[in-house]
Design a protein around this motif. Structure first.
Motif, PDB file in Angstrom:
ATOM      1  N   THR A   1       0.832  -1.205   0.000  1.00 16.51           N
ATOM      2  CA  THR A   1       0.000   0.000   0.000  1.00 16.51           C
ATOM      3  C   THR A   1       0.863   1.250   0.000  1.00 16.51           C
ATOM      4  O   THR A   1       0.629   2.183  -0.780  1.00 16.51           O
ATOM      5  N   PHE A   2       1.874   1.285   0.875  1.00 14.80           N
ATOM      6  CA  PHE A   2       2.746   2.453   0.952  1.00 14.80           C
ATOM      7  C   PHE A   2       3.527   2.635  -0.351  1.00 14.80           C
ATOM      8  O   PHE A   2       3.688   3.745  -0.842  1.00 14.80           O
ATOM      9  N   GLY A   3       4.017   1.554  -0.903  1.00 15.33           N
ATOM     10  CA  GLY A   3       4.759   1.633  -2.157  1.00 15.33           C
ATOM     11  C   GLY A   3       3.903   2.186  -3.287  1.00 15.33           C
ATOM     12  O   GLY A   3       4.355   3.023  -4.069  1.00 15.33           O
ATOM     13  N   PHE A   4       2.662   1.736  -3.367  1.00 19.62           N
ATOM     14  CA  PHE A   4       1.762   2.221  -4.405  1.00 19.62           C
ATOM     15  C   PHE A   4       1.433   3.693  -4.189  1.00 19.62           C
ATOM     16  O   PHE A   4       1.395   4.480  -5.146  1.00 19.62           O
ATOM     17  N   ALA A   5       1.218   4.091  -2.933  1.00 17.81           N
ATOM     18  CA  ALA A   5       0.931   5.499  -2.626  1.00 17.81           C
ATOM     19  C   ALA A   5       2.105   6.385  -3.028  1.00 17.81           C
ATOM     20  O   ALA A   5       1.912   7.465  -3.608  1.00 17.81           O
ATOM     21  N   LEU A   6       3.325   5.939  -2.752  1.00 16.77           N
ATOM     22  CA  LEU A   6       4.507   6.722  -3.111  1.00 16.77           C
ATOM     23  C   LEU A   6       4.703   6.759  -4.631  1.00 16.77           C
ATOM     24  O   LEU A   6       5.090   7.791  -5.185  1.00 16.77           O
ATOM     25  N   HIS A   7       4.387   5.659  -5.291  1.00 22.99           N
ATOM     26  CA  HIS A   7       4.460   5.646  -6.760  1.00 22.99           C
ATOM     27  C   HIS A   7       3.485   6.673  -7.334  1.00 22.99           C
ATOM     28  O   HIS A   7       3.826   7.423  -8.249  1.00 22.99           O
ATOM     29  N   GLN A   8       2.285   6.704  -6.805  1.00 17.58           N
ATOM     30  CA  GLN A   8       1.302   7.672  -7.299  1.00 17.58           C
ATOM     31  C   GLN A   8       1.790   9.106  -7.062  1.00 17.58           C
ATOM     32  O   GLN A   8       1.609   9.962  -7.921  1.00 17.58           O
ATOM     33  N   ALA A   9       2.411   9.350  -5.915  1.00 14.41           N
ATOM     34  CA  ALA A   9       2.953  10.682  -5.641  1.00 14.41           C
ATOM     35  C   ALA A   9       4.033  11.038  -6.661  1.00 14.41           C
ATOM     36  O   ALA A   9       4.102  12.173  -7.135  1.00 14.41           O
ATOM     37  N   GLN A  10       4.859  10.075  -7.029  1.00 16.46           N
ATOM     38  CA  GLN A  10       5.936  10.312  -7.993  1.00 16.46           C
ATOM     39  C   GLN A  10       5.397  10.696  -9.370  1.00 16.46           C
ATOM     40  O   GLN A  10       6.048  11.438 -10.098  1.00 16.46           O
ATOM     41  N   ILE A  11       4.232  10.191  -9.725  1.00 19.78           N
ATOM     42  CA  ILE A  11       3.676  10.501 -11.044  1.00 19.78           C
ATOM     43  C   ILE A  11       2.637  11.625 -10.971  1.00 19.78           C
ATOM     44  O   ILE A  11       1.897  11.854 -11.922  1.00 19.78           O
ATOM     45  N   GLY A  12       2.594  12.318  -9.824  1.00 19.24           N
ATOM     46  CA  GLY A  12       1.738  13.492  -9.690  1.00 19.24           C
ATOM     47  C   GLY A  12       0.309  13.226  -9.277  1.00 19.24           C
ATOM     48  O   GLY A  12      -0.546  14.101  -9.392  1.00 19.24           O
ATOM     49  N   LYS A  13       0.034  12.038  -8.793  1.00 21.91           N
ATOM     50  CA  LYS A  13      -1.319  11.695  -8.340  1.00 21.91           C
ATOM     51  C   LYS A  13      -1.331  11.555  -6.828  1.00 21.91           C
ATOM     52  O   LYS A  13      -0.292  11.545  -6.186  1.00 21.91           O
ATOM     53  N   LYS A  14      -2.528  11.430  -6.290  1.00 22.04           N
ATOM     54  CA  LYS A  14      -2.680  11.276  -4.840  1.00 22.04           C
ATOM     55  C   LYS A  14      -3.440   9.986  -4.568  1.00 22.04           C
ATOM     56  O   LYS A  14      -4.523   9.764  -5.111  1.00 22.04           O
ATOM     57  N   HIS A  15      -2.877   9.149  -3.730  1.00 22.29           N
ATOM     58  CA  HIS A  15      -3.506   7.894  -3.329  1.00 22.29           C
ATOM     59  C   HIS A  15      -4.806   8.183  -2.586  1.00 22.29           C
ATOM     60  O   HIS A  15      -4.914   9.187  -1.880  1.00 22.29           O
ATOM     61  N   ASP A  16      -5.785   7.302  -2.736  1.00 25.61           N
ATOM     62  CA  ASP A  16      -7.086   7.490  -2.077  1.00 25.61           C
ATOM     63  C   ASP A  16      -6.969   7.630  -0.563  1.00 25.61           C
ATOM     64  O   ASP A  16      -7.784   8.307   0.062  1.00 25.61           O
ATOM     65  N   GLN A  17      -5.987   6.980   0.035  1.00 27.50           N
ATOM     66  CA  GLN A  17      -5.827   7.012   1.491  1.00 27.50           C
ATOM     67  C   GLN A  17      -4.913   8.137   1.968  1.00 27.50           C
ATOM     68  O   GLN A  17      -4.740   8.305   3.173  1.00 27.50           O
ATOM     69  N   ALA A  18      -4.304   8.877   1.074  1.00 32.70           N
ATOM     70  CA  ALA A  18      -3.395   9.960   1.459  1.00 32.70           C
ATOM     71  C   ALA A  18      -4.206  11.168   1.912  1.00 32.70           C
ATOM     72  O   ALA A  18      -5.169  11.565   1.263  1.00 32.70           O
ATOM     73  N   LYS A  19      -3.800  11.722   3.055  1.00 29.21           N
ATOM     74  CA  LYS A  19      -4.472  12.919   3.563  1.00 29.21           C
ATOM     75  C   LYS A  19      -3.436  13.823   4.214  1.00 29.21           C
ATOM     76  O   LYS A  19      -2.378  13.349   4.659  1.00 29.21           O
ATOM     77  N   PRO A  20      -3.718  15.118   4.282  1.00 31.11           N
ATOM     78  CA  PRO A  20      -2.763  16.030   4.926  1.00 31.11           C
ATOM     79  C   PRO A  20      -2.555  15.659   6.392  1.00 31.11           C
ATOM     80  O   PRO A  20      -3.506  15.322   7.092  1.00 31.11           O
TER      81      PRO A  20
END
Length: 96
Positions: A8-27
């Motif tokens: 999950t964390f790896g996918f969230a970081l991958h999405q951040a790298q390509i300019g997207k935000k993971h569904d579970q990412a929050k400020p």
């Protein structure tokens, strides 16, 4: 960390790298903007968190990954917040 949490964390970081935000990412509260994000994942009776920032150039800086051990509320424990603040300062210094 359990494999499902790492995934999950790896996918969230991958999405951040390509300019997207993971569904579970929050400020992350206490940083005044969406520049510091956290992903929370529960697995095997534990709660795990990954905190990162995308506010410095084109880089994604992972500030802290940890298992939340506090039994009081959902707030991030002060020692972990201190680590995040220190690493955010280091990321800022590195990016300039």
């Amino acid at each position: 960390m359990p494999a499902d949490v790492q995934s999950t964390f790896g996918f969230a970081l991958h999405q951040a790298q390509i300019g997207k935000k993971h569904d579970q990412a929050k400020p992350l509260q206490g940083f005044g903007s969406a520049g510091v994000l956290e992903v929370v994942e529960d697995s095997g009776g534990g709660s795990f968190r990954a905190v990162y920032t995308v506010k410095f150039g084109d880089a994604v800086y992972v500030l802290h990954c940890f298992q939340k051990k506090s039994t009081q509320g959902i707030a991030t424990p002060k020692p972990d917040m201190d680590v995040i603040r220190e690493r955010l300062k280091a990321a800022q210094a590195h990016s300039t």
